[in-house]
Design a protein around this motif. Structure first.
Motif, PDB file in Angstrom:
ATOM      1  N   ASP A   1       0.868  -1.169   0.000  1.00 29.21           N
ATOM      2  CA  ASP A   1       0.000   0.000   0.000  1.00 29.21           C
ATOM      3  C   ASP A   1       0.908   1.223   0.000  1.00 29.21           C
ATOM      4  OD1 ASP A   1      -1.991   1.871   0.247  1.00 29.21           O
ATOM      5  OD2 ASP A   1      -2.684   1.190   2.205  1.00 29.21           O
ATOM      6  N   LEU A   2       1.033   1.859  -1.153  1.00 30.89           N
ATOM      7  CA  LEU A   2       1.928   3.005  -1.280  1.00 30.89           C
ATOM      8  C   LEU A   2       1.310   4.225  -0.599  1.00 30.89           C
ATOM      9  CD1 LEU A   2       3.107   2.590  -4.965  1.00 30.89           C
ATOM     10  CD2 LEU A   2       4.380   2.074  -2.889  1.00 30.89           C
ATOM     11  N   ILE A   3       1.764   4.490   0.594  1.00 31.88           N
ATOM     12  CA  ILE A   3       1.238   5.617   1.354  1.00 31.88           C
ATOM     13  C   ILE A   3       1.770   6.925   0.782  1.00 31.88           C
ATOM     14  CG2 ILE A   3       1.245   6.710   3.620  1.00 31.88           C
ATOM     15  CD1 ILE A   3       1.192   3.840   4.764  1.00 31.88           C
ATOM     16  N   SER A   4       3.001   6.914   0.341  1.00 33.66           N
ATOM     17  CA  SER A   4       3.609   8.101  -0.255  1.00 33.66           C
ATOM     18  C   SER A   4       3.817   7.861  -1.747  1.00 33.66           C
ATOM     19  CB  SER A   4       4.965   8.376   0.403  1.00 33.66           C
ATOM     20  OG  SER A   4       5.670   9.354  -0.323  1.00 33.66           O
ATOM     21  N   LEU A   5       3.374   8.798  -2.551  1.00 31.65           N
ATOM     22  CA  LEU A   5       3.577   8.678  -3.992  1.00 31.65           C
ATOM     23  C   LEU A   5       4.799   9.447  -4.472  1.00 31.65           C
ATOM     24  CD1 LEU A   5      -0.118   8.922  -5.212  1.00 31.65           C
ATOM     25  CD2 LEU A   5       1.263   6.883  -4.792  1.00 31.65           C
ATOM     26  N   LYS A   6       5.327  10.295  -3.597  1.00 27.68           N
ATOM     27  CA  LYS A   6       6.531  11.025  -3.951  1.00 27.68           C
ATOM     28  C   LYS A   6       7.316  11.275  -2.685  1.00 27.68           C
ATOM     29  CE  LYS A   6       8.019  14.560  -7.078  1.00 27.68           C
ATOM     30  NZ  LYS A   6       7.638  15.564  -8.011  1.00 27.68           N
ATOM     31  N   PRO A   7       8.407  10.612  -2.470  1.00 22.09           N
ATOM     32  CA  PRO A   7       9.011   9.651  -3.386  1.00 22.09           C
ATOM     33  C   PRO A   7       8.340   8.278  -3.293  1.00 22.09           C
ATOM     34  CG  PRO A   7      10.357   9.837  -1.422  1.00 22.09           C
ATOM     35  CD  PRO A   7       9.224  10.817  -1.268  1.00 22.09           C
TER      36      PRO A   7
END
Length: 120
Positions: free
Chosen positions: A27-33
């Motif tokens: 689950d990508l909580i941060s998209l950047k980075p």
């Protein structure tokens, strides 16, 4: 915060585990980075990727993620990266119609089954 796609993925995982699959979810909580360390470790273990997103397929984060995975981990993949996204139409306000435009758990299950069985 509530994430409909997280909920749909976790529903699909329950079904897949009952069928003997061992899916791994990030689950990508941060998209950047983007967390390519975690993504890479998962790809080196499973050699497959299914990206599930609520955004439209065209121009969504899944497109960027797919391209980045291909650039970094192409040799680790045993199959193409699969993207499951909302349809490229404006999302309706009506709940029934909205559900017809976004990815549902049975679609995730079917994509994983086909990917693992080499049908994709």
């Amino acid at each position: 915060t509530y994430s409909r796609m997280r909920h749909h993925v976790l529903q699909a995982v329950k079904t897949l585990e009952k069928e003997g699959y061992d899916p791994e979810v990030i689950d990508l909580i941060s998209l950047k980075p983007l967390d390519f360390e975690t993504i890479g470790a998962s790809i080196r273990k499973t050699h497959r990727v299914v990206i599930v997103e609520e955004c439209m397929k065209t121009g969504g984060i899944g497109a960027e993620l797919s391209a980045s995975i291909m650039e970094r981990y192409f040799d680790e993949l045993d199959a193409p990266v699969i993207r499951l996204s909302s349809q490229d139409v404006p999302t309706p306000y009506n709940g029934t119609l909205e559900n017809l435009t976004i990815v549902q758990p049975p679609q995730i299950v079917a994509a994983v089954q086909k990917l693992v069985q080499g049908q994709i």
